[in-house]
Design a protein around this motif. Sequence first.
Motif, PDB file in Angstrom:
ATOM      1  N   GLY A 101      35.062  47.048  31.543  1.00  0.00           N
ATOM      2  CA  GLY A 101      34.895  46.237  30.069  1.00  0.00           C
ATOM      3  C   GLY A 101      34.839  48.142  28.948  1.00  0.00           C
ATOM      4  N   ASN A 102      34.150  47.007  27.534  1.00  0.00           N
ATOM      5  CA  ASN A 102      34.212  47.808  26.419  1.00  0.00           C
ATOM      6  C   ASN A 102      35.857  48.429  26.444  1.00  0.00           C
ATOM      7  OD1 ASN A 102      33.225  49.334  23.838  1.00  0.00           O
ATOM      8  ND2 ASN A 102      33.243  51.933  24.599  1.00  0.00           N
ATOM      9  N   ALA A 130      53.185  49.330  29.180  1.00  0.00           N
ATOM     10  CA  ALA A 130      52.687  49.598  30.823  1.00  0.00           C
ATOM     11  C   ALA A 130      51.467  49.865  31.454  1.00  0.00           C
ATOM     12  CB  ALA A 130      53.914  50.177  31.401  1.00  0.00           C
ATOM     13  N   LEU A 131      50.956  48.568  32.096  1.00  0.00           N
ATOM     14  CA  LEU A 131      49.290  48.596  32.277  1.00  0.00           C
ATOM     15  C   LEU A 131      49.302  48.758  34.205  1.00  0.00           C
ATOM     16  CD1 LEU A 131      46.956  47.319  31.558  1.00  0.00           C
ATOM     17  CD2 LEU A 131      47.058  45.359  32.381  1.00  0.00           C
ATOM     18  N   LEU A 132      48.949  50.395  33.678  1.00  0.00           N
ATOM     19  CA  LEU A 132      49.175  51.006  35.509  1.00  0.00           C
ATOM     20  C   LEU A 132      47.978  50.740  35.845  1.00  0.00           C
ATOM     21  CD1 LEU A 132      51.367  53.800  34.711  1.00  0.00           C
ATOM     22  CD2 LEU A 132      51.898  51.565  35.558  1.00  0.00           C
ATOM     23  N   GLY A 133      47.870  51.257  37.045  1.00  0.00           N
ATOM     24  CA  GLY A 133      46.196  51.428  38.133  1.00  0.00           C
ATOM     25  C   GLY A 133      46.344  50.839  39.632  1.00  0.00           C
ATOM     26  N   THR A 134      45.257  51.541  40.144  1.00  0.00           N
ATOM     27  CA  THR A 134      44.838  50.806  41.758  1.00  0.00           C
ATOM     28  C   THR A 134      44.832  50.184  42.076  1.00  0.00           C
ATOM     29  OG1 THR A 134      43.196  52.460  41.439  1.00  0.00           O
ATOM     30  CG2 THR A 134      44.916  53.421  41.938  1.00  0.00           C
ATOM     31  N   ASN A 135      44.708  49.467  42.657  1.00  0.00           N
ATOM     32  CA  ASN A 135      44.558  47.769  43.279  1.00  0.00           C
ATOM     33  C   ASN A 135      43.382  47.858  42.777  1.00  0.00           C
ATOM     34  OD1 ASN A 135      47.029  46.911  43.874  1.00  0.00           O
ATOM     35  ND2 ASN A 135      46.856  48.195  45.730  1.00  0.00           N
ATOM     36  N   ILE A 158      51.302  53.490  27.391  1.00  0.00           N
ATOM     37  CA  ILE A 158      50.963  53.433  29.186  1.00  0.00           C
ATOM     38  C   ILE A 158      49.137  53.056  28.330  1.00  0.00           C
ATOM     39  CG2 ILE A 158      50.289  54.357  31.437  1.00  0.00           C
ATOM     40  CD1 ILE A 158      53.166  54.182  31.099  1.00  0.00           C
ATOM     41  N   TRP A 159      48.857  51.623  29.522  1.00  0.00           N
ATOM     42  CA  TRP A 159      46.895  51.738  28.572  1.00  0.00           C
ATOM     43  C   TRP A 159      47.046  51.736  30.282  1.00  0.00           C
ATOM     44  CZ3 TRP A 159      46.482  46.334  26.478  1.00  0.00           C
ATOM     45  CH2 TRP A 159      46.846  46.608  25.474  1.00  0.00           C
ATOM     46  N   ASN A 189      37.231  52.826  33.229  1.00  0.00           N
ATOM     47  CA  ASN A 189      38.294  53.441  31.538  1.00  0.00           C
ATOM     48  C   ASN A 189      39.145  53.378  31.481  1.00  0.00           C
ATOM     49  OD1 ASN A 189      37.615  54.623  29.155  1.00  0.00           O
ATOM     50  ND2 ASN A 189      37.928  57.139  30.469  1.00  0.00           N
ATOM     51  N   ILE A 190      39.573  53.511  30.056  1.00  0.00           N
ATOM     52  CA  ILE A 190      40.804  52.600  30.323  1.00  0.00           C
ATOM     53  C   ILE A 190      41.614  54.396  29.469  1.00  0.00           C
ATOM     54  CG2 ILE A 190      40.434  51.673  28.211  1.00  0.00           C
ATOM     55  CD1 ILE A 190      42.921  50.226  28.769  1.00  0.00           C
TER      56      ILE A 190
END
Length: 252
Positions: free
Chosen positions: A19-20, A32-37, A209-210, A217-218
Amino acid sequence: MKLTTHNLAIGYERKIIQGNLNLTSETSQMIALLGTNGTGKSTLLRTLVSLQPPLEGEIKYDDKSLVKLTPIERAKIVSVVLTDTVFSEQMTVYDLICMGRIPYTSWTNKITKEDDLIIKQSAELVNLQHKLTYSINKLSDGERQRASIARALAQNTPMILLDEPTSHLDLPNRIEVMLLLKKLAEENNKTIIISTHEINLALQIAHYIWFLTTDHNIIIDTPKNIIKSDVFLQSFSSNHFKLLSTGDYKLL
């Protein structure tokens, strides 16, 4: 073309995953949009192209609200390449790339000389001009992915969003696709946003990187800066190994 979001919330059935989100993209950038599963990478991409509705907030392309765009208007602004696309056995490379011209053809779907030129130019940009008559199912995985990218290029949109474009590819093809996407962004004035698990490649190749975190959070930054973030390093470490600020891993 600039993408912006204002207080965007994404998720499923009123369950907010992130959110936000206040995001901004610029022309000629590969993001590049990164993040864990489970942090919402694919959900964000699908929301940005209206494949699923936002739970809160607003998405704009320049000054145009996404929800107010017709499907044809949207198809002329942003194209999307999703994972695990199923192809017809009879479909050729030319046929697939030709699909990118649908927003511009009349109700007869007749391909003009201009359309044909764009299709062939798109194939050339991904180095598939010599395989236009080949069946999609006769291509290697890497070639099939490049053909899907060519279809998005033929759609002639200022923005291209790709969900896991290097999945199922071997290392040489993963590198080739990532470098191709960066080149297309820089040389063809495209904004290209990809979701990926290729952390090291993204850090080496992407302009920005996002990073979607597990605490909703981002973090938005350059690869050079984001690799110094403790949250980023901890997210891709475990009890048995640690991600270092050099991009290398160390066994514990």
